[in-house]
Design a protein around this motif. Structure first.
Motif, short mmCIF file in Angstrom:
data_model
loop_
_atom_site.label_atom_id
_atom_site.label_comp_id
_atom_site.label_asym_id
_atom_site.label_seq_id
_atom_site.Cartn_x
_atom_site.Cartn_y
_atom_site.Cartn_z
N PHE A 184 25.82 -30.88 -24.17
CA PHE A 184 25.28 -29.54 -24.42
C PHE A 184 24.00 -29.29 -23.62
CE2 PHE A 184 23.73 -26.10 -27.36
CZ PHE A 184 24.81 -25.25 -27.16
N PRO A 217 21.31 -25.84 -22.61
CA PRO A 217 22.35 -25.24 -23.47
C PRO A 217 22.95 -23.98 -22.86
CG PRO A 217 20.48 -25.94 -24.79
CD PRO A 217 20.08 -26.12 -23.35
N LEU A 218 22.12 -23.24 -22.11
CA LEU A 218 22.63 -22.04 -21.46
C LEU A 218 23.76 -22.39 -20.50
CD1 LEU A 218 22.45 -19.02 -20.83
CD2 LEU A 218 20.57 -19.52 -19.27
N VAL A 271 26.89 -23.39 -22.58
CA VAL A 271 27.59 -22.26 -23.19
C VAL A 271 28.35 -21.48 -22.12
CG1 VAL A 271 27.28 -20.08 -24.42
CG2 VAL A 271 25.99 -22.09 -25.13
#
Lengths: 484, 313
Positions: A290, A312-313, A316
Motif C-alpha cells: 500500500f 497510498p495514492l 489506490v
C-alpha cells in the motif's frame, strides 16, 4: 463471594447502558464477562472500579454494601482494572508507568530507586520478561499488557478486572497472558475477564456471565456450556455456527509480488490468507503493497502491469485498497459523517469539476448504507458514534465505492462482535465472487480456515509455507512458530 | 427541552453577537450610527479577511503564526511597487503574490519536511518580519498614489468598499469549505490525517494549497491595511496572529482540527470587533479591554467544549 452485583442500572442520557446487570465473583476464580459491543460489559466493570456511579441496584464488596464515588475509593479496597495497553505513557519507563500517579517520594523528590526496586520485584515474582528501565514505547503489545498488569498488581489487590487483554495479541502472546492470569488465580485473586474471543473461554474461564442489551441473560460454569450456546445467549437467536465459503475457480492474475522473502500471486475471485505470529511481518506486507513502508528491491505487478508504489495514492491509483488493522487511527475520519467517510477515497465520482455534488453524494452514501446494512441513524451521523462492526462496514463501503481490483484486509474482525463478523465475511466472499482479489491477514486461525482459499504462513519477515484451505490450526502454528 | 438547549448552545456565538449589538445600541447613542458602524467594519475587515484563511489552516489541523509578519511583508512589497512606478492594481497584485508565496513556503515546509506547523510558522514569523525590515530599511514606505486609498477607505454608495471585499471573500471561502474537494479534504485531513493519507488523498499537495490560500488572503489584508494608513509599515500587524486565531476559535474552530466554519469565524471576529469598539464608546480603560477579550476567548471555547462533551456521550 468477594463481589456481588445485582440488578445494576445505569443510563446515559436517554440510553439504558445497563438495565439489570448482575455478577458474582469468588476469590481464586476467573469469571469471563461476555456480550456483544454495547451489551454493557464495560459499563458494569467501570461501576465496580468507581469510574462511573450506578443509578440503581445493589453492589456488595466482601459482603458489605458499597458505593464508590471515585476510582481511588475502589482502588483503596483492592479493586483494580487492567486497561488495554493504550492507557500507558509511552515515553516513560516500565517502572514509571507502574507507579504513574502514585509515585513514592523521598523528601520532596521522586524515589526512583524504590520505584525501580519494587517494579523489579513484581517482574521477578511473576517471571515477566521485562526490565524496569525499558521504555514502554519500544515494547510489543503483549509486553505493554504486562506493564498494565504490573500496575494493577502493585498494592496486593483482591480483584482484577481485565478489559479485552488479548484483543491485540497473537495466539502465542495470548497464551502468555493466560499463564499470568492462571498464576494470579492461584494466589486467590478474583478475576473478571472481558473478551471477544470465544475460543479462549474454555482455556481460561471458570465461570461465564453473558450480558445482552444491558441485562445479565445467563451465568454458568464454563465447563457446562458450549460456544454455540454462548453465541445464542449473546445475540438472542441462533446464528449459523460457522461460516464456510465455497471455493471459487480463480480467474486472471490480479497481483503478483516478488520481494525478498515474500513472493506470491493473487487471482481474481480468490481470498488469500496470511498467518503468522505478531511481529512476523504480516502487517508489513500490507504496508509495503500500500506504499506506506518503502518497498525493498523487487517487483509488484497489478493486473500484469509492473507498478512503482511509493505512497497510498500510488497504490489506490494502481487498484489496491487497504482495510487497516486500526480503524480509529488510519481507517476513518471519526468526527466526520458516515457519508463523508464513504466517499472520501473516490470523491471525484461525486464531483462536478472540483465541486462536490451533494445530492449525488447523499444517494451514493445511502445506497451503500442499505447494501451493507450499516446501522446508522442517518448517513449524517458521525463515524465515531457507530459500533466497531458498523465502522468496519463503513471502511469497506469506502473501498467498494472506489472499486479497486485488489483489497487487502489487515485483521478485518478485530474488535467487532460475532454477528458483524459473519457479515464482514459475507462481504469479503461477495467481493471475491465479483472478481476482486482479496488478501486477508488474521491472527484468528479459525477465521482464516473458514474464509481463505489458501493460507500463506510468515515467520521472521519471510513466507515459510503455503497451505491449502484443508489445513489445520496445528499445521499453521507449526510453520509459524518453529518451521521445519 | 434537551433539544432546545442544544440549539441554543449551537447558535450561542451568533446569539452572543446579536445580544452584544443590542446592548451597545442601548448603552451608547453613538453606536448605531453609519459612521461608527462603517468604522467597526473597516477596523475588523483586516482581521476578518485573515481569519478566513486561518479557518482553513486550523480546520486542517494546522496553525499559522506568521500571518502578522506576512501582512507587513505584503504591504511593504505592494507599496514599494507603487512608489517605484507600478500602478495601484499592480502594487496590490504584488502584495497578494508576496503573501501567497510565503503561504506556499509554509505549506511546503509543513508537508515536505514534515515539521509541526507551530514550529515552521514560528520560524517564518521571525524570518518574514526580519526580511520586511531589511527590504524597507526599517522605514515606512510613503508617497503612495491617492487612488490606493479607495481599497481601504472608499465607499460604493453608502457601503464601505472593504465590506464588499470581505463579503466576496467570505462567500467564496464558505463555498470552498462546504462544497469543494479542497474543503472536504481540509476537514478530512484535520479530522484524521493518517486516514486521509490511507484513503489515497494527496495530502501534501492540499496542505500547500491551504497555507497558500491563507497567505493570499493575508496579502490582500496587508494591502487593505496600507490603504487605510496610506503607508507601507514594516512593523504593521504585530501580534495580529493572536487576534486572528482568537476569531477562529471563538467561532467554534478547534485547534485539534476537523472543526470550524467560515460563518463561525466571521461571528468570532465581529464579537471581538464590537467588544473593542463598545469599550471605546463607553470609555472603558483600554487596559481593561485586553482583559475582557482574553476572558471572552476562554469563555467561548469552554462553552463550546461543554457542548461537544454533552453531545458525544
Amino acid at each position: 463471594m468477594i463481589l456481588e452485583l445485582s440488578s445494576i442500572r445505569k443510563r446515559f442520557g436517554g440510553v439504558h447502558a445497563l438495565r439489570d446487570g448482575s455478577l458474582s465473583v469468588r476469590p481464586g476464580q476467573v469469571h469471563a464477562l461476555i456480550g456483544e459491543n454495547g451489551a454493557g460489559k464495560s459499563t458494569l466493570v467501570k461501576i465496580v472500579a468507581g469510574m462511573l456511579r450506578r443509578d440503581g441496584g445493589d453492589m456488595r464488596w466482601k459482603g458489605r454494601s458499597v458505593d464508590f464515588h471515585r476510582s481511588a475509593e475502589a482502588h483503596a479496597v483492592g479493586i483494580r482494572m487492567v486497561h488495554q495497553e493504550s492507557l500507558l505513557a509511552p515515553h516513560l519507563t516500565v517502572a514509571e508507568n507502574v507507579f504513574l500517579g502514585r509515585e513514592p517520594l523521598k523528601s520532596a523528590f521522586l524515589d526512583e530507586a524504590a520505584m525501580a526496586h519494587k517494579t523489579a520485584s513484581i517482574l521477578e515474582e511473576h517471571r515477566f520478561p521485562l526490565q524496569a528501565d525499558w521504555k514502554v514505547a519500544k515494547l510489543a503489545p503483549a509486553h505493554k499488557q504486562i506493564v498494565e498488569i504490573c500496575r494493577a498488581l502493585h498494592g496486593d489487590p483482591s480483584l482484577l478486572m481485565f478489559d479485552e487483554p488479548t484483543s491485540s495479541l497473537s495466539d502465542a502472546e495470548a497464551t502468555e497472558v493466560f499463564r499470568i492470569v492462571r498464576q494470579l488465580r492461584e494466589k486467590g485473586i478474583g478475576i473478571v475477564y472481558i473478551t471477544h474471543r470465544l475460543a479462549e473461554l474454555q482455556e481460561i474461564a471458570d465461570q461465564i456471565t453473558i450480558l445482552r442489551d444491558g441485562e445479565t441473560v445467563h451465568s454458568c460454569p464454563a465447563s457446562e456450556t458450549t460456544t454455540q450456546e454462548i453465541v445464542r445467549h449473546m445475540v438472542g437467536r441462533n446464528v449459523a455456527a460457522v461460516y464456510f465459503r465455497d471455493k471459487q475457480p480463480p480467474g486472471e492474475e490480479r497481483l503478483k509480488v516478488d520481494l525478498p522473502g515474500v513472493a506470491f500471486e493473487l487471482r481474481a475471485g480468490e481470498i488469500l490468507g496470511v498467518a503468522g505470529l505478531v511481529g512476523a511481518g504480516r502487517t508489513k506486507v500490507c504496508e509495503t503493497l500500500f506504499g506506506i513502508t518503502p518497498a525493498p528491491p523487487g517487483s509488484i505487478s497489478v493486473n500484469g502491469e509492473p507498478c512503482d508504489i511509493r505512497s497510498p495514492l500510488d497504490a489506490v491509483e494502481a487498484g489496491i485498497a487497504l482495510v487497516t488493522e486500526d480503524r480509529q487511527e488510519t481507517g476513518l475520519a471519526v468526527r466526520l459523517p458516515v457519508r463523508t467517510n464513504i466517499t472520501l477515497a473516490n470523491l471525484d465520482a461525486v464531483c462536478a469539476g472540483s465541486v462536490v455534488h451533494s445530492g449525488r453524494e447523499r444517494r451514493v452514501a445511502e445506497d451503500y448504507r442499505k447494501r451493507l446494512q450499516i446501522r446508522a441513524d442517518a448517513t449524517e451521523q458521525s463515524a465515531r458514534q457507530l459500533s466497531g462492526g458498523n465502522q468496519q462496514k463503513v471502511v469497506i463501503a469506502k473501498w467498494l465505492f472506489r472499486d479497486t481490483n485488489v483489497v487487502l484486509f489487515d485483521e478485518p474482525t478485530r474488535g467487532i462482535d460475532v454477528g458483524a463478523k459473519a457479515e464482514v465475511f459475507a462481504l469479503m466472499d461477495k467481493m471475491a465472487r465479483e472478481g476482486k482479489a482479496i488478501l486477508m491477514v488474521s491472527s484468528e486461525l479459525p477465521e482464516l480456515l473458514q474464509v481463505a482459499d489458501r493460507i500463506l504462513v510468515m515467520r521472521e519477515g519471510s513466507m515459510v509455507a503455503e497451505l491449502p484451505r484443508e489445513t489445520t490450526q496445528q499445521e499453521i502454528m507449526h510453520h509459524a512458530a518453529v518451521g521445519h | 427541552m434537551r433539544l432546545g438547549s442544544g440549539v441554543l448552545q449551537k447558535f450561542l456565538p451568533f446569539i452572543s453577537l446579536a445580544l452584544l449589538f443590542v446592548i451597545l445600541s442601548i448603552a451608547s447613542p453613538y453606536f448605531l450610527t453609519t459612521t461608527n458602524l462603517a468604522s467597526v467594519i473597516r477596523q475588523t475587515a483586516v482581521i476578518n479577511i485573515m481569519a478566513l484563511g486561518m479557518t482553513l489552516v486550523i480546520v486542517s489541523g494546522g496553525i499559522d503564526l506568521s500571518v502578522g509578519s506576512i501582512l507587513a511583508f505584503s504591504g511593504v512589497i505592494g507599496t514599494m511597487t507603487m512608489v517605484n512606478g507600478g500602478s495601484v492594481p499592480l502594487g496590490i497584485a504584488a502584495g497578494i503574490a508576496g503573501g501567497t508565496l510565503w503561504g506556499c513556503a509554509n505549506g511546503l515546509m509543513v508537508s515536505k519536511l514534515r515539521l509541526p506547523p507551530f514550529i515552521v510558522t514560528l520560524g517564518t514569523l521571525g524570518i518574514v518580519r526580519g526580511l520586511t525590515l531589511v527590504i524597507s530599511g526599517g522605514l515606512p514606505v510613503v508617497g503612495l498614489p491617492k487612488a490606493h486609498g479607495f481599497l481601504g477607505e472608499g465607499t460604493v454608495g453608502p457601503v464601505p468598499f472593504v465590506l464588499l471585499i470581505l463579503v466576496g471573500c467570505a462567500i467564496v471561502t464558505h463555498f470552498a469549505m462546504r462544497s469543494t474537494k479542497l474543503g472536504r479534504y481540509t476537514y478530512a485531513i484535520g479530522s484524521n490525517e493518517a486516514a486521509a493519507v490511507y484513503a489515497g488523498i494527496p495530502v501534501a499537495r492540499y496542505k500547500v494549497a491551504i497555507y497558500a490560500i491563507c497567505g493570499m488572503l493575508t496579502g490582500l489584508a496587508g494591502m487593505i491595511e496600507t490603504s487605510r494608513l496610506m503607508t507601507g509599515q514594516p512593523t504593521a500587524g504585530v501580534s495580529y496572529e493572536l487576534q486572528v486565531i482568537a476569531a477562529v476559535v471563538i467561532g467554534g474552530g478547534s485547534l485539534a482540527g476537523g472543526e470550524g466554519t467560515v460563518i463561525g469565524t466571521l461571528i468570532g471576529a465581529f464579537i471581538m470587533g464590537l467588544l473593542s469598539n463598545g469599550s471605546d464608546l463607553l470609555g472603558v480603560n483600554p487596559y481593561w479591554q485586553q482583559v475582557i477579550i482574553g476572558a471572552v476567548i476562554i469563555l467561548a471555547v469552554a462553552l463550546d467544549e461543554a457542548r461537544k462533551r454533552r453531545f458525544s456521550t
